[in-house]
Design an enzyme around this catalytic site. Sequence first.
Site, PDB file in Angstrom:
ATOM      1  N   GLU A 185       0.873  -1.161   0.000  1.00  0.00           N
ATOM      2  CA  GLU A 185       0.000   0.000   0.000  1.00  0.00           C
ATOM      3  C   GLU A 185       0.922   1.227   0.000  1.00  0.00           C
ATOM      4  O   GLU A 185       1.821   1.317   0.848  1.00  0.00           O
ATOM      5  CB  GLU A 185      -0.871  -0.002   1.259  1.00  0.00           C
ATOM      6  CG  GLU A 185      -1.822   1.161   1.257  1.00  0.00           C
ATOM      7  CD  GLU A 185      -2.804   1.145   2.422  1.00  0.00           C
ATOM      8  OE1 GLU A 185      -2.819   0.172   3.200  1.00  0.00           O
ATOM      9  OE2 GLU A 185      -3.538   2.138   2.529  1.00  0.00           O
ATOM     10  N   ARG A 215       4.806 -12.598   9.926  1.00  0.00           N
ATOM     11  CA  ARG A 215       5.528 -11.378   9.595  1.00  0.00           C
ATOM     12  C   ARG A 215       6.858 -11.341  10.321  1.00  0.00           C
ATOM     13  O   ARG A 215       7.049 -12.015  11.321  1.00  0.00           O
ATOM     14  CB  ARG A 215       4.754 -10.084   9.876  1.00  0.00           C
ATOM     15  CG  ARG A 215       3.651 -10.131  10.806  1.00  0.00           C
ATOM     16  CD  ARG A 215       2.879  -8.839  11.074  1.00  0.00           C
ATOM     17  NE  ARG A 215       3.361  -7.579  10.623  1.00  0.00           N
ATOM     18  CZ  ARG A 215       2.768  -6.853   9.670  1.00  0.00           C
ATOM     19  NH1 ARG A 215       1.713  -7.325   9.050  1.00  0.00           N
ATOM     20  NH2 ARG A 215       3.229  -5.676   9.366  1.00  0.00           N
ATOM     21  N   LYS A 229       3.965   0.629   9.976  1.00  0.00           N
ATOM     22  CA  LYS A 229       4.071   1.896   9.235  1.00  0.00           C
ATOM     23  C   LYS A 229       3.539   3.057  10.046  1.00  0.00           C
ATOM     24  O   LYS A 229       4.059   4.163   9.968  1.00  0.00           O
ATOM     25  CB  LYS A 229       3.336   1.791   7.901  1.00  0.00           C
ATOM     26  CG  LYS A 229       4.240   1.256   6.804  1.00  0.00           C
ATOM     27  CD  LYS A 229       3.583   1.352   5.445  1.00  0.00           C
ATOM     28  CE  LYS A 229       2.842   0.082   5.146  1.00  0.00           C
ATOM     29  NZ  LYS A 229       2.225   0.025   3.852  1.00  0.00           N
TER      30      LYS A 229
HETATM   31  P1  ATP Z   1       1.671  -2.104   8.231  1.00  0.00           P
HETATM   32  O1  ATP Z   1       0.783  -3.011   9.013  1.00  0.00           O
HETATM   33  O2  ATP Z   1       2.951  -1.768   8.902  1.00  0.00           O
HETATM   34  O3  ATP Z   1       0.985  -0.899   7.679  1.00  0.00           O
HETATM   35  P2  ATP Z   1       1.126  -3.566   5.881  1.00  0.00           P
HETATM   36  O4  ATP Z   1       1.117  -5.024   5.997  1.00  0.00           O
HETATM   37  O5  ATP Z   1      -0.190  -2.906   5.870  1.00  0.00           O
HETATM   38  O6  ATP Z   1       2.105  -2.973   6.970  1.00  0.00           O
HETATM   39  P3  ATP Z   1       1.542  -3.343   3.098  1.00  0.00           P
HETATM   40  O7  ATP Z   1       2.078  -2.213   2.325  1.00  0.00           O
HETATM   41  O8  ATP Z   1       0.116  -3.676   2.944  1.00  0.00           O
HETATM   42  O9  ATP Z   1       1.914  -3.087   4.608  1.00  0.00           O
HETATM   43  O10 ATP Z   1       2.427  -4.631   2.853  1.00  0.00           O
HETATM   44  C1  ATP Z   1       2.742  -5.142   1.595  1.00  0.00           C
HETATM   45  C2  ATP Z   1       3.112  -6.584   1.730  1.00  0.00           C
HETATM   46  O11 ATP Z   1       4.210  -6.726   2.604  1.00  0.00           O
HETATM   47  C3  ATP Z   1       1.962  -7.384   2.301  1.00  0.00           C
HETATM   48  O12 ATP Z   1       1.833  -8.580   1.564  1.00  0.00           O
HETATM   49  C4  ATP Z   1       2.378  -7.638   3.721  1.00  0.00           C
HETATM   50  O13 ATP Z   1       1.860  -8.836   4.186  1.00  0.00           O
HETATM   51  C5  ATP Z   1       3.905  -7.655   3.616  1.00  0.00           C
HETATM   52  N1  ATP Z   1       4.493  -7.239   4.886  1.00  0.00           N
HETATM   53  C6  ATP Z   1       4.281  -6.079   5.548  1.00  0.00           C
HETATM   54  N2  ATP Z   1       4.933  -6.070   6.718  1.00  0.00           N
HETATM   55  C7  ATP Z   1       5.590  -7.251   6.808  1.00  0.00           C
HETATM   56  C8  ATP Z   1       6.450  -7.853   7.780  1.00  0.00           C
HETATM   57  N3  ATP Z   1       6.764  -7.240   8.917  1.00  0.00           N
HETATM   58  N4  ATP Z   1       6.940  -9.088   7.514  1.00  0.00           N
HETATM   59  C9  ATP Z   1       6.642  -9.721   6.374  1.00  0.00           C
HETATM   60  N5  ATP Z   1       5.837  -9.225   5.423  1.00  0.00           N
HETATM   61  C10 ATP Z   1       5.317  -8.001   5.620  1.00  0.00           C
HETATM   62 MG    MG Z   2      -1.672  -3.746   4.303  1.00  0.00          MG
END
Ligand code: ATP
Ligand code: MG
Length: 555
Positions: free
Chosen positions: A35, A261, A271
Amino acid sequence: MAETDSRPTNFIRQIIDKDINEGLHTTIQTRFPPEPNGYLHIGHAKSICLNFGIAQDYHGHCNLRFDDTNPEKEDIDYVNSIQQDVNWLGFSWSGEVRYSSNYFDQLYAFAVELINKGLAYVDFSTQEQMRELRGTLKEPGKNSQYRDTSATENLALFEKMRNGEFKEGECLLRAKIDMSSPFMCMRDPALYRVRFAHHHQTGDKWCIYPMYDFTHCISDAIEGITHSLCTLEFQDNRRLYDWVLSNITIDSTPHQYEFSRLNLEYTVLSKRKLIQLVEDNQVSGWDDPRMPTVAGLRRRGYTSASIREFCKRIGVTKMDNMVEMSVLEACLREELNAQAPRAMAVLEPLKLVIENYQGSEVENLSAANHPANESMGSREVPFGREIFIEAEDFKEEANKKFKRLVLGKEVRLRNAYVIKAERVEKDEQGNITTVYCSYDKDTLGKDPADGRKVKGVIHWVSASHGVPAEIRLYDRLFKVPNPAAEQDFLDSINEESLVVKQGIVEPSLVDVQLNTPMQFERTGYFCKDQDSAADRLVFNRAVGLRDTWARMDQG
Ligand code: ATP
Ligand code: MG
């Protein structure tokens, strides 16, 4: 050891192997769906290495798709930084960059299909009412009074939503599934909401935006994704993912698989928290070298190979855990120990005068760029009567454990001669300002002729050739292993996570490239910072030579 060649194995790759063996798929298609509401961090790197790594190893494809359904939080700056970071990590996506917003027309049509089938309805309940009707984990929810509106009426209402005839928060399009489902996400989840927001890709075309759960599965299906890999918090949502795809007319059935994760000690990977660090000016920006972002790690001196190696070492499982920061640091240290050129830099300069050195004579001494790799060649290092050494490398008195320079004793200058400290000069406060020495002319590249043993070796920089440099000593951003568990994570920031020194570096360091880490002998691995200019040198410490935190933990 540098990046290892071996192919990883994990439960997802085992599933793919099985799917291929059973003829379920001939080509593997994955995607990385960030995102664009922040910069990528090391957790994303795990997901990138998994998705792009699978595409590489199986000769498949991996798409880069921006999951852009929250226009208020998203920004084109994030869209650009994410592409740059994925490329820098060494991966390229299949075809053009994709956006979920590319599919807004199709998503709208699928929502209409669900309405026509009596599987979606427009709900005008207030947020408060919806919360009450949702139930809890223990109690089932209750049906909304709008749940039985006819399809014809819902179609008209949904069109009105699209035309901007309802205010934000006034209504939602919801899936009609099961208010008593044990899975909260199946209790008539929202599919569309009203948002009068400008979108970085679609401008003002839409005032309704689809929800993640509705968008993600359909985007996967449109792109022919075979294995949709996401993190464990979406485990329950897989039911909704499958429900949507089985109730619309689309002939592609991606499958979602969840993995744990990455959590990393001494930092935060949410984030929301990272944005807070930036907005509160706790760090200098998203690319502050203390940030766990890809941009921050790059600026700090991390190589993409070291990050890929880290992702390989931590593996992919379904087990939630917290990875030690030392695992990441070790990946960089091992790579740089083998590959980084050496140089000399003094972080806290103390002047040293070699009194028996001939007047203004200057010698160019030859120094190997790597002690164990001759192919990396050598460079000239100017040596003269006055040099700088590290203040902590000299003591007037010390016991035998101190293998550096002591008054009346000898030490070897790295790549140069053996010197002996004869006397010191102090300022009014009693601080040592200059150390006066003699040198043994006959010790360049060889031991003293009379068999004297000189054990210690210290580094130095010529006073007349050395170049002043700002040296930023970075450490972990937080004092505690799990800052997210603190009441306010900002309270556990390590005030000493940045210490700035005014050092002196050997002249060859003026021309080094940004993002090409070097070993400053005896002090650590450093890289030139982007704040450097023609008349200003700035270096960042990427990582120390040894794991000092491990020693501290052991007491
Ligand atoms: P946050 O919860 O920090 O906002 P998010 O998961 O919403 O992070 P996205 O931009 O949606 O962030 O993530 C893109 C991809 O990266 C998704 O498939 C997500 O599952 C993966 N991802 C995000 N954070 C992690 C992490 N800490 N470890 C492994 N994969 C991750
Ligand atoms: Mg997300």
